[in-house]
Design an enzyme around this catalytic site. Structure first.
Site, short mmCIF file in Angstrom:
data_model
loop_
_atom_site.label_atom_id
_atom_site.label_comp_id
_atom_site.label_asym_id
_atom_site.label_seq_id
_atom_site.Cartn_x
_atom_site.Cartn_y
_atom_site.Cartn_z
CB SER A 88 58.57 17.86 42.39
OG SER A 88 59.02 16.64 42.90
CE LYS A 131 58.73 16.62 32.24
NZ LYS A 131 58.37 15.86 33.45
CG HIS A 174 59.29 11.73 45.13
ND1 HIS A 174 59.77 13.00 44.93
CD2 HIS A 174 58.40 11.50 44.12
CE1 HIS A 174 59.20 13.52 43.85
NE2 HIS A 174 58.36 12.63 43.35
NE ARG A 228 50.32 13.83 44.66
CZ ARG A 228 51.10 14.68 44.02
NH1 ARG A 228 51.91 15.46 44.69
NH2 ARG A 228 51.06 14.77 42.71
O1 PNS Z 1 57.61 12.56 38.22
P1 PNS Z 1 56.89 12.62 36.92
O2 PNS Z 1 57.45 13.72 36.06
O3 PNS Z 1 55.40 12.71 37.08
O4 PNS Z 1 57.21 11.21 36.16
C1 PNS Z 1 56.70 10.97 34.87
C2 PNS Z 1 57.34 9.72 34.27
C3 PNS Z 1 58.86 9.77 34.36
C4 PNS Z 1 56.84 8.50 34.99
C5 PNS Z 1 56.87 9.65 32.77
O5 PNS Z 1 57.08 10.90 32.18
C6 PNS Z 1 57.62 8.60 31.98
O6 PNS Z 1 57.46 7.42 32.19
N1 PNS Z 1 58.49 9.06 31.05
C7 PNS Z 1 59.32 8.19 30.24
C8 PNS Z 1 58.90 8.25 28.76
C9 PNS Z 1 57.80 7.26 28.48
O7 PNS Z 1 57.92 6.07 28.68
N2 PNS Z 1 56.68 7.83 27.96
C10 PNS Z 1 55.50 7.06 27.64
C11 PNS Z 1 54.60 6.95 28.86
S1 PNS Z 1 53.09 6.25 28.39
#
Ligand code: PNS
Length: 164
Positions: free
Chosen positions: A132, A45, A21, A94
């Site tokens: 993570s 979560k 990150h 990645r």
């Molecule tokens: O680190 P991560 O868990 O891979 O991040 C995922 C994240 C936070 C980018 C994604 O879950 C997100 O944007 N969540 C917010 C809810 C949202 O907007 N959902 C619709 C996405 S199309």
């Protein structure tokens, strides 16, 4: 580039923040004027670290970089981007597996907010294998996470282990 294009959001769970990150955020900071790290608060979560710890650790890591801010967000990422006046989301890529995970989100986010672009950055090979999920697994099984997370996160995880 327009003014709005100068703010980029780096969203994620950051549970915990890794050196992957950090690499991504620094790469983004080289391209955009201001970076907002958006730490997802998701009640569904069960994170290892509560949101306030994830925010505090990210702030500690980027304390000397005033162009990098850290905030929590809940709900839709597109709404957070709108509130922050950002037109760009930055995510790391990645592998092909990452692309399969990321591309539907990027397309949905564009559908929800037509002026929002998702930009993918490829990390340094040094941090390529870090995630993570793997850091948590190594930590849970008593392994050494130094070199995988920044020092404040390592210290926090060490202290957390001492309480378990
Ligand atoms: O680190 P991560 O868990 O891979 O991040 C995922 C994240 C936070 C980018 C994604 O879950 C997100 O944007 N969540 C917010 C809810 C949202 O907007 N959902 C619709 C996405 S199309």
């Amino acid at each position: 580039m327009t003014t709005a294009g100068r703010v980029a959001i780096c969203p994620g769970s950051f549970d915990p923040l890794t050196l992957g990150h950090v690499d991504l955020v620094r790469r983004a900071a080289a391209l955009f004027e201001r970076i907002v790290i958006g730490v997802l608060v998701n009640e569904q979560k069960q994170p290892l670290l509560p949101a306030h710890d994830r925010v505090a650790l990210a702030r500690a890591v980027f304390v000397d970089e005033p162009r990098i801010e850290v905030e929590t967000f809940g709900g839709l990422l597109v709404d957070f981007a709108r509130q922050r006046g950002a037109r760009v989301i930055v995510r790391g890529l990645r592998s092909a597996a990452d692309f399969d995970y990321e591309s539907p989100m990027a397309l949905m986010n564009r559908r929800l907010h037509g002026e929002l672009e998702t930009v993918f950055l490829v990390p340094s090979p040094d941090v390529h294998a870090i995630s993570s999920r793997l850091v948590k697994e190594i930590w849970r099984l008593g392994g050494d996470v130094s070199g995988l997370v920044p020092p404040p996160v390592e210290a926090h995880l060490r202290a957390l282990r001492a309480t378990k």
